[in-house]
Design an enzyme around this catalytic site. Structure first.
Site, PDB file in Angstrom:
ATOM      1  N   HIS A   1      -8.967   1.783 -18.282  1.00 41.81           N
ATOM      2  CA  HIS A   1      -9.297   1.641 -16.880  1.00 41.81           C
ATOM      3  C   HIS A   1     -10.741   2.009 -16.451  1.00 41.81           C
ATOM      4  O   HIS A   1     -11.201   2.827 -15.822  1.00 41.81           O
ATOM      5  CB  HIS A   1      -8.320   2.552 -16.022  1.00 41.81           C
ATOM      6  CG  HIS A   1      -8.001   2.120 -14.681  1.00 41.81           C
ATOM      7  ND1 HIS A   1      -8.703   2.435 -13.782  1.00 41.81           N
ATOM      8  CD2 HIS A   1      -7.097   1.114 -14.310  1.00 41.81           C
ATOM      9  CE1 HIS A   1      -8.399   1.838 -12.410  1.00 41.81           C
ATOM     10  NE2 HIS A   1      -7.169   1.089 -12.876  1.00 41.81           N
TER      11      HIS A   1
ATOM     12  N   ILE B   1     -13.171   4.100 -13.861  1.00 42.65           N
ATOM     13  CA  ILE B   1     -12.904   4.502 -12.755  1.00 42.65           C
ATOM     14  C   ILE B   1     -11.402   5.033 -12.645  1.00 42.65           C
ATOM     15  O   ILE B   1     -10.604   4.585 -13.417  1.00 42.65           O
ATOM     16  CB  ILE B   1     -12.918   3.268 -11.646  1.00 42.65           C
ATOM     17  CG1 ILE B   1     -11.843   2.200 -11.844  1.00 42.65           C
ATOM     18  CG2 ILE B   1     -14.278   2.760 -11.452  1.00 42.65           C
ATOM     19  CD1 ILE B   1     -11.882   0.943 -10.771  1.00 42.65           C
TER      20      ILE B   1
ATOM     21  N   GLY C   1      -6.250   4.153  -8.573  1.00 38.02           N
ATOM     22  CA  GLY C   1      -5.845   4.477  -7.391  1.00 38.02           C
ATOM     23  C   GLY C   1      -4.637   5.441  -7.166  1.00 38.02           C
ATOM     24  O   GLY C   1      -4.537   6.267  -6.287  1.00 38.02           O
ATOM     25  N   VAL C   2      -3.584   5.272  -8.014  1.00 37.95           N
ATOM     26  CA  VAL C   2      -2.312   6.081  -8.183  1.00 37.95           C
ATOM     27  C   VAL C   2      -2.841   7.492  -8.341  1.00 37.95           C
ATOM     28  O   VAL C   2      -2.103   8.367  -7.779  1.00 37.95           O
ATOM     29  CB  VAL C   2      -1.510   5.450  -8.998  1.00 37.95           C
ATOM     30  CG1 VAL C   2      -1.689   5.691 -10.576  1.00 37.95           C
ATOM     31  CG2 VAL C   2       0.156   5.966  -8.851  1.00 37.95           C
TER      32      VAL C   2
ATOM     33  N   GLU D   1      -1.943  10.591  -5.976  1.00 37.66           N
ATOM     34  CA  GLU D   1      -1.238  11.878  -6.645  1.00 37.66           C
ATOM     35  C   GLU D   1      -2.070  13.067  -6.256  1.00 37.66           C
ATOM     36  O   GLU D   1      -1.523  14.074  -5.985  1.00 37.66           O
ATOM     37  CB  GLU D   1      -1.232  11.670  -8.046  1.00 37.66           C
ATOM     38  CG  GLU D   1      -0.351  12.595  -8.762  1.00 37.66           C
ATOM     39  CD  GLU D   1       0.900  13.125  -8.411  1.00 37.66           C
ATOM     40  OE1 GLU D   1       1.429  14.302  -8.741  1.00 37.66           O
ATOM     41  OE2 GLU D   1       1.502  12.266  -7.668  1.00 37.66           O
TER      42      GLU D   1
END
Length: 150
Positions: free
Chosen positions: A37, A43, A46-47, A51
């Site tokens: 990723h 990066i 987003g999850v 979190e």
């Protein structure tokens, strides 16, 4: 931030019980999640940004309630991403409780570096700890992060 152990909060910087919390984290330079990723352009997903904010909300509840129950993320009402988080970045999560009931909380927050990189609103379900081993492990983790405030 220890992504492999799913501990995304390093330190509680400020807390107003039952109202708000400010937490900080240092994104690791190297973590397996960055291998895919994305190759050549790592990066933070987003999850994991959401979190991080949700964990700060759980810390706020558990510190405010003296660990009466455990907080589980059950709903993400909305999330918006304004920027990227790279390895080595320092993050601050600012979270507040929007609504409180006996079995759930609604929280909202931002995640920022110099600027806001994400904002979200989510729901945490409050449930009794399943066993003492879990309760003690969570207490050690959260109180360890909170002790860094002092």
């Amino acid at each position: 931030m220890n992504i492999e152990k799913n501990l995304l909060i390093d330190r509680v910087d400020a807390i107003e019980p039952w109202v708000s919390i400010q937490c900080s984290s240092q994104v690791p330079e190297h973590a397996p999640v960055f291998d895919g990723h994305f190759p050549g352009y790592p990066i933070l997903p987003g999850v994991l940004m959401v979190e991080t904010m949700a964990q700060a909300g759980g810390f706020l509840y558990m510190l405010s309630s003296d660990f009466a129950k455990m907080a589980f993320l059950i709903n993400i009402k909305q999330a918006k991403f304004n920027g990227f988080v790279m390895p080595g970045d320092r993050l601050q999560a600012d979270v507040r409780i929007v609504h409180r009931a006996e079995s759930y909380l609604v929280c909202e927050g931002t995640l920022r570096q110099a600027e806001v990189v994400a904002r979200a609103q989510w729901m945490l379900r409050l449930m009794p700890f399943d066993n003492d081993v879990l309760r003690q492990a969570v207490q050690r983790t959260v109180l360890g992060c909170h002790e860094r405030l002092r």
